[in-house]
Design an enzyme around this catalytic site. Structure first.
Site, PDB file in Angstrom:
ATOM      1  N   SER A 275       4.117  10.148 -35.752  1.00  0.00           N
ATOM      2  CA  SER A 275       2.679  10.276 -35.046  1.00  0.00           C
ATOM      3  C   SER A 275       2.873  10.338 -33.598  1.00  0.00           C
ATOM      4  O   SER A 275       3.540   9.614 -32.869  1.00  0.00           O
ATOM      5  CB  SER A 275       2.072   9.093 -35.426  1.00  0.00           C
ATOM      6  OG  SER A 275       0.985   8.927 -34.257  1.00  0.00           O
ATOM      7  N   GLY A 276       2.269  11.637 -32.998  1.00  0.00           N
ATOM      8  CA  GLY A 276       2.320  11.834 -31.445  1.00  0.00           C
ATOM      9  C   GLY A 276       1.572  10.393 -30.900  1.00  0.00           C
ATOM     10  O   GLY A 276       2.072  10.073 -29.698  1.00  0.00           O
ATOM     11  N   LEU A 277       0.433  10.092 -31.400  1.00  0.00           N
ATOM     12  CA  LEU A 277      -0.052   8.905 -30.793  1.00  0.00           C
ATOM     13  C   LEU A 277       0.807   7.591 -30.653  1.00  0.00           C
ATOM     14  O   LEU A 277       1.019   6.822 -29.733  1.00  0.00           O
ATOM     15  CB  LEU A 277      -1.333   8.508 -31.477  1.00  0.00           C
ATOM     16  CG  LEU A 277      -2.197   7.323 -31.275  1.00  0.00           C
ATOM     17  CD1 LEU A 277      -2.795   7.261 -29.830  1.00  0.00           C
ATOM     18  CD2 LEU A 277      -3.146   6.862 -32.035  1.00  0.00           C
TER      19      LEU A 277
ATOM     20  N   ASP B 273      -1.165   9.664 -25.120  1.00  0.00           N
ATOM     21  CA  ASP B 273      -1.179  10.944 -26.005  1.00  0.00           C
ATOM     22  C   ASP B 273      -1.530  12.184 -25.419  1.00  0.00           C
ATOM     23  O   ASP B 273      -2.556  12.867 -26.032  1.00  0.00           O
ATOM     24  CB  ASP B 273      -1.789  10.604 -27.398  1.00  0.00           C
ATOM     25  CG  ASP B 273      -1.670  11.475 -28.636  1.00  0.00           C
ATOM     26  OD1 ASP B 273      -0.496  12.145 -28.299  1.00  0.00           O
ATOM     27  OD2 ASP B 273      -2.460  11.425 -29.457  1.00  0.00           O
TER      28      ASP B 273
ATOM     29  N   ASP C 162       4.575  15.183 -36.033  1.00  0.00           N
ATOM     30  CA  ASP C 162       3.210  15.478 -35.605  1.00  0.00           C
ATOM     31  C   ASP C 162       3.563  16.175 -33.993  1.00  0.00           C
ATOM     32  O   ASP C 162       3.950  15.478 -33.065  1.00  0.00           O
ATOM     33  CB  ASP C 162       2.528  14.212 -35.050  1.00  0.00           C
ATOM     34  CG  ASP C 162       1.146  14.478 -34.115  1.00  0.00           C
ATOM     35  OD1 ASP C 162       0.805  15.983 -34.019  1.00  0.00           O
ATOM     36  OD2 ASP C 162       0.509  13.556 -33.617  1.00  0.00           O
TER      37      ASP C 162
ATOM     38  N   ASP D 127       2.114  18.254 -32.204  1.00  0.00           N
ATOM     39  CA  ASP D 127       0.928  18.294 -31.128  1.00  0.00           C
ATOM     40  C   ASP D 127       0.604  19.773 -31.086  1.00  0.00           C
ATOM     41  O   ASP D 127       0.360  20.586 -32.296  1.00  0.00           O
ATOM     42  CB  ASP D 127       1.341  17.953 -29.692  1.00  0.00           C
ATOM     43  CG  ASP D 127       1.335  16.479 -29.711  1.00  0.00           C
ATOM     44  OD1 ASP D 127       0.902  15.666 -30.588  1.00  0.00           O
ATOM     45  OD2 ASP D 127       1.780  15.765 -28.664  1.00  0.00           O
TER      46      ASP D 127
ATOM     47  N   GLU E  86      -1.284  21.872 -34.097  1.00  0.00           N
ATOM     48  CA  GLU E  86      -2.664  21.638 -33.925  1.00  0.00           C
ATOM     49  C   GLU E  86      -3.281  22.794 -33.167  1.00  0.00           C
ATOM     50  O   GLU E  86      -2.749  23.026 -32.094  1.00  0.00           O
ATOM     51  CB  GLU E  86      -3.222  20.370 -33.621  1.00  0.00           C
ATOM     52  CG  GLU E  86      -3.052  19.945 -32.340  1.00  0.00           C
ATOM     53  CD  GLU E  86      -3.144  18.380 -31.957  1.00  0.00           C
ATOM     54  OE1 GLU E  86      -2.268  17.624 -32.864  1.00  0.00           O
ATOM     55  OE2 GLU E  86      -3.673  17.776 -31.122  1.00  0.00           O
TER      56      GLU E  86
ATOM     57  N   LYS F 186      -2.568  18.542 -24.677  1.00  0.00           N
ATOM     58  CA  LYS F 186      -3.670  18.129 -25.572  1.00  0.00           C
ATOM     59  C   LYS F 186      -3.824  16.898 -25.168  1.00  0.00           C
ATOM     60  O   LYS F 186      -3.348  16.132 -24.387  1.00  0.00           O
ATOM     61  CB  LYS F 186      -3.314  18.150 -26.926  1.00  0.00           C
ATOM     62  CG  LYS F 186      -1.822  17.781 -27.615  1.00  0.00           C
ATOM     63  CD  LYS F 186      -1.582  16.321 -27.328  1.00  0.00           C
ATOM     64  CE  LYS F 186      -2.644  15.474 -28.070  1.00  0.00           C
ATOM     65  NZ  LYS F 186      -2.195  14.811 -29.310  1.00  0.00           N
TER      66      LYS F 186
ATOM     67  N   ASN G 233      -5.584  13.249 -27.353  1.00  0.00           N
ATOM     68  CA  ASN G 233      -5.852  12.821 -28.969  1.00  0.00           C
ATOM     69  C   ASN G 233      -7.333  13.062 -29.299  1.00  0.00           C
ATOM     70  O   ASN G 233      -8.163  12.989 -28.817  1.00  0.00           O
ATOM     71  CB  ASN G 233      -5.729  11.258 -28.786  1.00  0.00           C
ATOM     72  CG  ASN G 233      -5.666  10.679 -30.195  1.00  0.00           C
ATOM     73  OD1 ASN G 233      -6.735  10.423 -30.866  1.00  0.00           O
ATOM     74  ND2 ASN G 233      -4.549  10.632 -30.711  1.00  0.00           N
ATOM     75  N   SER G 234      -7.167  13.537 -30.555  1.00  0.00           N
ATOM     76  CA  SER G 234      -8.434  14.005 -31.162  1.00  0.00           C
ATOM     77  C   SER G 234      -9.715  13.001 -31.087  1.00  0.00           C
ATOM     78  O   SER G 234     -10.713  13.402 -31.179  1.00  0.00           O
ATOM     79  CB  SER G 234      -8.332  14.372 -32.525  1.00  0.00           C
ATOM     80  OG  SER G 234      -7.106  15.346 -32.610  1.00  0.00           O
TER      81      SER G 234
ATOM     82  N   ARG H 262      -2.636  22.562 -38.285  1.00  0.00           N
ATOM     83  CA  ARG H 262      -3.653  21.659 -38.273  1.00  0.00           C
ATOM     84  C   ARG H 262      -5.079  22.175 -37.457  1.00  0.00           C
ATOM     85  O   ARG H 262      -4.689  22.638 -36.525  1.00  0.00           O
ATOM     86  CB  ARG H 262      -3.238  20.260 -37.413  1.00  0.00           C
ATOM     87  CG  ARG H 262      -4.290  19.391 -37.124  1.00  0.00           C
ATOM     88  CD  ARG H 262      -3.687  18.035 -36.461  1.00  0.00           C
ATOM     89  NE  ARG H 262      -4.431  17.306 -35.780  1.00  0.00           N
ATOM     90  CZ  ARG H 262      -4.106  16.226 -35.228  1.00  0.00           C
ATOM     91  NH1 ARG H 262      -2.826  15.673 -35.596  1.00  0.00           N
ATOM     92  NH2 ARG H 262      -4.765  15.364 -34.370  1.00  0.00           N
TER      93      ARG H 262
ATOM     94  N   HIS I 219      -8.482  18.036 -39.921  1.00  0.00           N
ATOM     95  CA  HIS I 219      -8.786  16.853 -39.290  1.00  0.00           C
ATOM     96  C   HIS I 219     -10.348  16.409 -39.338  1.00  0.00           C
ATOM     97  O   HIS I 219     -11.077  17.385 -38.608  1.00  0.00           O
ATOM     98  CB  HIS I 219      -8.181  16.835 -37.975  1.00  0.00           C
ATOM     99  CG  HIS I 219      -7.595  15.123 -37.563  1.00  0.00           C
ATOM    100  ND1 HIS I 219      -7.934  14.264 -38.190  1.00  0.00           N
ATOM    101  CD2 HIS I 219      -7.227  14.876 -36.210  1.00  0.00           C
ATOM    102  CE1 HIS I 219      -7.501  13.131 -37.740  1.00  0.00           C
ATOM    103  NE2 HIS I 219      -7.129  13.601 -36.466  1.00  0.00           N
TER     104      HIS I 219
END
Ligand code: SPV
Ligand code: MG
Length: 537
Positions: A42-44, A54, A81, A83, A110, A116, A118-119, A155, A186
């Site tokens: 996970s990037g986060l 992130d 992940d 990104d 993504e 980026k 975080n979403s 993604r 997502h």
């Protein structure tokens, strides 16, 4: 099977699969041990574990280094992940080949813009990538992979950015046609509606991956019925770790004590297990030069000592200081130099006077009545063991080479004999030793064996003086322990025996005791006059 192949099969299988987040080598191992067949890099979580945001604050090569630890430490496939691919099509090409080199099975990119965010942070305000540009990135990645089973998951953030179903489907389809092995859809709403609507239109064009962080209360059966391929638990290992760390830190700060938490924490041994220490130790056996196990030393220092006048009013002779150093410390240090680290001093008179730090003490309660063997028996627990055992006296100081040679003896039991009793003193009692063969050939390497040690031996009939040192190999230490146990069981009052009596008894009973000859290089401190010898020693 290769990690890439296994991951590809997980994506393509008809059954619902789960992978779980990890953010470093340790958490990756924990996830694998829990039974997960794959890991989400996970990037986060990776950025959070590094203490950064992130937002691509960590460089892609820093992320890669973390991935390498995770991959080395596990055998299940990792989906990184990735990104946005950390740049354009060209960065994506390099990323894919570097991931392959590090054993990472797949990457997810993504459709946002580098750098980026975080979403779940202001999703609507984040611009999406141009579809064509993003498709070029997917193609570049697919063309860059050298292993045909390496997977690229595309993604779409169409729902996150507020574009809705139509855009999501348009993008997913374009990415699928560009060569993506799966699509991650997502969604940030607390209900599964985005996913349900998407799946209603998508059918089974290609595998679909979801991240139910926000719609976590949707029953898993829903994913099965919808035909979802892979579910990612995206941040839950990091989150549980954060809570545990916060609780422990706060508790320690508040209570200044480990008492209430120690038992709840994983042991240090558990850390070693997770680090794979057992495997290391196996290789250590194969490759390191065979090292002796650090042995044990027992120093008999129970007696007060009679020839020291007022010096022994408050301490036994072993603790009398010469040049600021207690007599016994010389022996302790010589033992340590011979890799004997587990040292036990048997005390008797004024045990409180001993203050030598990292040695152990046992008290011979009956020190006033017993002989030396009584003291040895007080340290009975220390006798039998794997490494060498050295038994010596607290008032005998020998140069460290004497001990080193003794410890290296391969005979089960070995004593040191001075082939010419020193003339520097007037001693009342000399532990004369009879040795075979009788002719003493200097210090030549001949297999000398002890016949007897006894102060009563006529000096002319002796081959030398036992200096008070006995060494046993692991095997010899068991012989010594067995002898003592048998004597105790036979009720012969062995506690009153001297060490020479014990040695002579062992030889008489058929135990071989090897002799190492030396001359000089040792001192027996029996009275004040001897202290001046120690001063010069
Ligand atoms: C991550 O785990 O870094 C993800 C998933 O990308 S999310 O945080 O939900 O965007
Ligand atoms: Mg991410």
């Amino acid at each position: 099977m290769k990690k890439t192949t296994r991951f590809k099969q997980m994506l393509q299988s008809k059954q619902l699969e789960f992978i779980c987040e990890a953010h470093n080598g340790l958490s990756a191992k924990i996830v694998e041990e829990a039974g997960f067949r794959g890991i989400w890099g996970s990037g986060l979580s990776i950025s959070a574990a590094m203490g950064v945001r992130d937002n691509n604050e960590a460089s892609w090569t820093q992320v890669l280094e973390v991935l390498e630890f995770m991959s080395d430490n596990t055998s299940v496939p990792i989906l990184l992940d990735g990104d946005t691919g950390y740049g354009n099509f060209n960065n994506m090409r390099r990323l894919v080949s570097k991931l392959e080199q590090r054993g990472v099975a797949a990457v997810c990119i993504e459709d946002k813009i580098f750098p980026k965010t975080n979403s779940f942070i202001k999703g609507e305000s984040q611009p999406l990538a141009e579809i064509e540009e993003f498709c070029g990135k997917i193609k570049a990645g697919k063309d860059a992979q050298s292993d045909s089973d390496f997977s690229i998951v595309a993604r779409t953030e169409a729902f996150i950015a507020g574009w809705g179903l139509e855009e999501a489907l348009k993008r997913a389809n374009a990415y699928y046609e560009a060569g993506a092995d799966a699509i991650l859809v997502h969604s940030k709403i607390a209900k599964p509606d985005d996913i349900i609507n998407f799946m209603g239109e998508w059918g089974d064009r290609c595998p679909i991956v979801i991240v139910p962080t926000m719609y976590y209360d949707t029953p898993t059966t829903v994913w099965r019925e919808l035909g979802i391929s892979l579910v990612i638990w995206a941040n839950h290992i990091l989150r549980s770790g954060i809570r545990a760390m916060q609780d422990t830190a706060a508790h320690l700060m508040e209570h200044e004590s480990l008492l209430h938490i120690e038992k709840k924490l994983p042991t240090v041994k558990e850390i070693f297990r997770l680090q794979g220490m057992e495997e290391y130790q196996q290789w250590e056996k194969a490759y390191l030069p065979k090292k002796r196990q650090g042995g044990r030393g027992i120093l008999l220092a129970a007696s007060k000592g009679n020839g020291f006048g007022r010096l022994t009013d408050d301490k036994p002779k072993a603790m009398i200081e010469v040049e600021g150093q207690p007599i016994i410390l010389g022996s302790v240090n010589a033992l340590r130099k011979s890799d004997i680290r587990d040292i036990t001093i048997v005390t008797g008179y004024k045990p409180e006077a001993f203050n030598l730090g990292t040695v152990k003490y046992v008290q011979n309660e009956g020190w006033e009545q017993t002989g030396e063997v009584g003291s040895l028996l007080a340290a009975r627990d220390k006798i039998a063991g794997e490494g060498e055992l050295v038994v010596g006296y607290g008032d005998v100081v020998a140069r460290s080479f004497v001990l080193k040679n003794l410890v290296e003896s391969t005979a089960p039991l070995t004593v040191v004999v001075d082939y010419q009793a020193p003339h520097h003193k007037t001693r009342t009692s000399i532990d004369w030793a009879r040795v075979t063969p009788e002719r003493v050939e200097g210090i030549k390497k001949i297999d000398y064996k002890l016949v007897k040690v006894d102060p009563q031996i006529e000096p002319a009939a002796a081959q030398g003086e036992w200096i008070g040192l006995l060494a046993c190999t692991g095997e010899g230490s068991k012989i010594l322990a067995k002898t003592l146990d048998e004597l105790v069981a036979a009720d012969v009052n062995v506690a009153n025996w001297s060490m020479p009596q014990l040695l002579s008894h062992m030889v008489e009973s058929g135990v071989e005791v090897a002799v190492q000859y030396i001359h000089d290089n040792w001192l027996d401190i029996d009275d004040i006059a001897d202290l001046s010898d120690l001063y010069k020693f």
